[in-house]
Each structure stands twice: as structure tokens, then as C-alpha cells.
Design an enzyme around this catalytic site. Structure first.
Site, short mmCIF file in Angstrom:
data_model
loop_
_atom_site.label_atom_id
_atom_site.label_comp_id
_atom_site.label_asym_id
_atom_site.label_seq_id
_atom_site.Cartn_x
_atom_site.Cartn_y
_atom_site.Cartn_z
N ASP A 140 -11.24 3.08 4.00
CA ASP A 140 -11.63 1.68 3.91
C ASP A 140 -13.15 1.56 3.84
O ASP A 140 -13.67 0.50 3.50
CB ASP A 140 -11.13 0.92 5.15
CG ASP A 140 -9.97 -0.01 4.83
OD1 ASP A 140 -9.77 -0.32 3.64
OD2 ASP A 140 -9.26 -0.40 5.77
N LYS A 199 0.84 -1.20 0.00
CA LYS A 199 0.00 0.00 0.00
C LYS A 199 0.88 1.25 0.00
O LYS A 199 0.63 2.19 -0.76
CB LYS A 199 -0.93 0.00 1.23
CG LYS A 199 -2.11 -0.93 1.07
CD LYS A 199 -2.88 -1.14 2.36
CE LYS A 199 -3.94 -2.23 2.15
NZ LYS A 199 -4.55 -2.71 3.39
N GLN A 251 -4.84 -1.29 9.63
CA GLN A 251 -4.79 -2.63 9.04
C GLN A 251 -5.42 -3.66 9.99
O GLN A 251 -5.07 -3.72 11.17
CB GLN A 251 -3.32 -2.98 8.73
CG GLN A 251 -3.12 -4.31 8.04
CD GLN A 251 -3.70 -4.34 6.62
OE1 GLN A 251 -3.53 -3.41 5.85
NE2 GLN A 251 -4.40 -5.41 6.30
#
Ligand code: NAD
Length: 287
Positions: free
Chosen positions: A121, A54, A98
Site C-alpha cells: 500500500d 482484491k 484494510q
């Protein structure tokens, strides 16, 4: 019958990243460099690879990447304090924590502490609610990637019968909401569904997101259907090595489906492309 057309997720992702990179350059020229903060707690090897990828892709797109690697013993309080700091930081437009988090941390509490405007997200309950209500918001990256590929492949999805296997907050539920928004007739199937095969056979669009290697057999697929295989499962391969397979028995499905995403190289690459697309969207809205 001819074999299914294989949908090239890497090519789709490259196209999205090229668009995002061009728009990022325009925004940067106007004085706003989109910034993505990624927070990793602990040393989970798969998460470390995701976070590294990422960060690399973020920089390649011309965005600012902020990485926070915290040790596995970090308290929930300290993590919440970092999230609050990032919420207030004007250089940060997107925040990603994460998953999975260590067990002593309440993931839902942490995800809901992220500002909904920076929730790239799309997991915040406000963004989940916006999606369910058909309002604009940030949409989870994996289902968004699936939808973009479906629309590019099929055009108007209106009236199509869609079956989503799996009801997680990360993939299944938002995928179903997105397909409903496109006026599909949507069925959500899950571990308690009575006759999974029969439900699947009705689908013009079948999205499999269950995390069960090759659960969906060729005989479950309606001839000509479009199959999006979200699953990423590591199984034993030849010579003691492991290999990745999806939730769909690919070789069997290829004989029946009209179009299908492979694993790897299908849905996976789109997830990260959509993360950067969401970061750009967030930066534009905040700016
Ligand atoms: P999850 O474990 O949170 O949810 C799985 C869902 O599948 C549950 O709703 C459950 O009811 C259903 N299910 C499980 N076993 C079933 C069965 N035998 N029959 C019917 N339904 C069943 O998983 P998730 O986070 O939604 O992820 C699903 C899969 O997608 C995993 O393989 C994951 O690795 C993969 N994934 C891929 C990406 C990507 O970028 N490609 C992103 C997220 C998740």
C-alpha cells in the site's frame, strides 16, 4: 469548444493487469509465485467488498491470495502478532491491512509494523520518506494509478502546473510528491486554502482528492486542463437509490477540461491494478 476526452480507467487497468499477469507467470516459472496477504478486521460492508475484489483479482493474475478475516474485537496485540507472522512468511510478498481499522486499534502503529519491503500500500513511514526523498520504494496505489494515466495521456509532465486538492497521507501528499518527481510545479490545496477556485484555475493538471461530492465546478477549471477525479462519494439518486459521484461536477467539467477521468470507471480501477503491480515489484525485489 469540443467536450473533454474521457480517460478510460478500466481500459488502463486492464492493460496493467495483463502486463502483471504475464510477468507473474514468468516469475512463477522461475519458482516464485507472488503472494498477497489481505487482512480485514471487522465487518465494514465497503471494506468487505474491497477485500473480496482484491482477492479475486489477485488470483486472476496468477498470484497467491491469503485472506485473514478477524472479528471486530480483535486486539491490537493480536493484529500486530499476525503482521509479524506475515512479515516472516516467505510465501507472502505483499501485506495489506484494510483501512479503516476499529477505533481501539492504532492504525499508524499497525501500518508501521508491516515490513517496508512488503508494504504494497506504500503507507509505511519508510516508504513515505523514500518517496519524499526521491528514492525507490513502494508507492501508494491510488496516486500511482493517477500518475501512470497522466503520463500515458500527456507524455512528459515536466514544467506543467499541477494542483492537488487534498493532503491525506494516502492520496494527496504522495500524489504531490510523484508530480514533483516528474518536475511539475506543484501546489497542494486543502480545507484551509483561502481561494480554492483560484488555485484550481491555474492548474494544467488538477487532481481532486477531497471526498466532497462535486466540489470542483466547471468554472474552476482552466480550459484544456487534465482533471483526475479521485473522489468516490455516494449521494442520493433517483427513486430512492444512491449513485456514485466524484469530487468534480463531471457534466460541467466536461465542457471545459481537455481530459477527465469519470467516476466510476476512472481512477478507481487503477488502484487495484497498481496494488498487484506493487505486489509483483515486491516479489521481484525479495526474490
Ligand atoms: P481524507 O478525508 O483523508 O482527506 C481529504 C483531504 O481533503 C484533506 O486533506 C482535507 O484537507 C481536504 N478537504 C476536505 N474538504 C475540503 C474542502 N471543502 N476544500 C478543500 N479541501 C478539502 O480523504 P482521502 O483518503 O484522501 O480520500 C479522498 C477521496 O478520495 C475520498 O472521496 C475517497 O473515497 C477517495 N479515494 C478514492 C480512491 C480510489 O481508489 N479511487 C482511493 C482512496 C480514496
Amino acid at each position: 469548444m469540443a467536450l473533454a476526452r474521457i480517460i478510460d480507467g478500466r481500459a488502463f487497468a486492464a492493460g496493467i493487469l495483463a502486463e502483471v499477469t504475464a510477468e507473474t507467470a514468468e516469475l512463477a516459472a522461475a519458482g516464485v509465485v507472488p503472494g498477497l496477504a489481505v487482512v480485514l478486521v471487522g465487518e465494514d460492508p465497503a471494506s468487505q467488498i474491497y477485500v473480496r475484489n482484491k482477492a479475486r483479482t489477485t488470483k486472476e493474475a496468477g498470484m497467491a491470495s491469503f485472506e485473514y478475516r478477524l472479528d471486530a474485537e480483535t486486539s491490537e496485540r493480536d493484529l500486530l502478532a499476525l503482521v509479524a507472522e506475515l512479515n516472516d512468511d516467505p510465501a507472502v510478498h505483499g501485506i495489506l491491512v484494510q483501512l479503516p481499522l476499529p477505533r481501539h486499534i492504532d492504525s499508524a502503529r499497525v501500518l508501521d509494523a508491516i515490513s517496508p519491503d512488503k508494504d504494497v500500500d506504500g503507507f509505511h513511514v519508510i516508504n513515505a520518506g523514500r518517496l519524499a526523498a526521491g528514492l525507490p520504494g513502494l508507492v501508494p496505489c491510488t496516486p500511482l494509478g493517477c500518475l501512470l494515466m497522466l503520463k500515458a495521456e500527456l507524455g512528459d509532465l515536466s514544467g506543467a502546473r499541477a494542483v492537488v486538492l487534498g493532503r491525506s497521507n494516502i492520496v494527496g501528499k504522495p500524489m504531490a510528491a510523484l508530480l514533483l518527481r516528474e518536475s511539475c510545479t506543484v501546489t497542494i490545496a486543502h480545507s484551509r486554502t483561502r481561494d480554492l477556485a483560484e488555485e484550481c484555475r491555474r492548474a494544467d493538471i488538477l487532481v481532486a482528492a477531497v471526498g466532497q461530492p462535486e466540489l470542483v465546478r466547471g468554472s474552476w477549471i482552466k480550459p484544456g486542463a487534465t482533471v483526475m477525479d479521485v473522489g468516490i462519494n455516494r449521494v442520493a439518486g433517483e427513486g430512492g437509490k444512491t449513485r456514485l459521484v466524484g469530487d468534480v461536477a463531471f457534466a460541467e467539467a466536461l465542457e471545459v477540461a481537455g481530459r477527465i477521468t469519470p467516476v466510476p470507471g476512472g481512477v478507481g480501477p487503477m488502484t487495484i491494478a497498481c496494488l498487484l503491480r506493487n505486489t509483483l515489484t515486491a516479489a521481484k525485489r525479495i526474490a
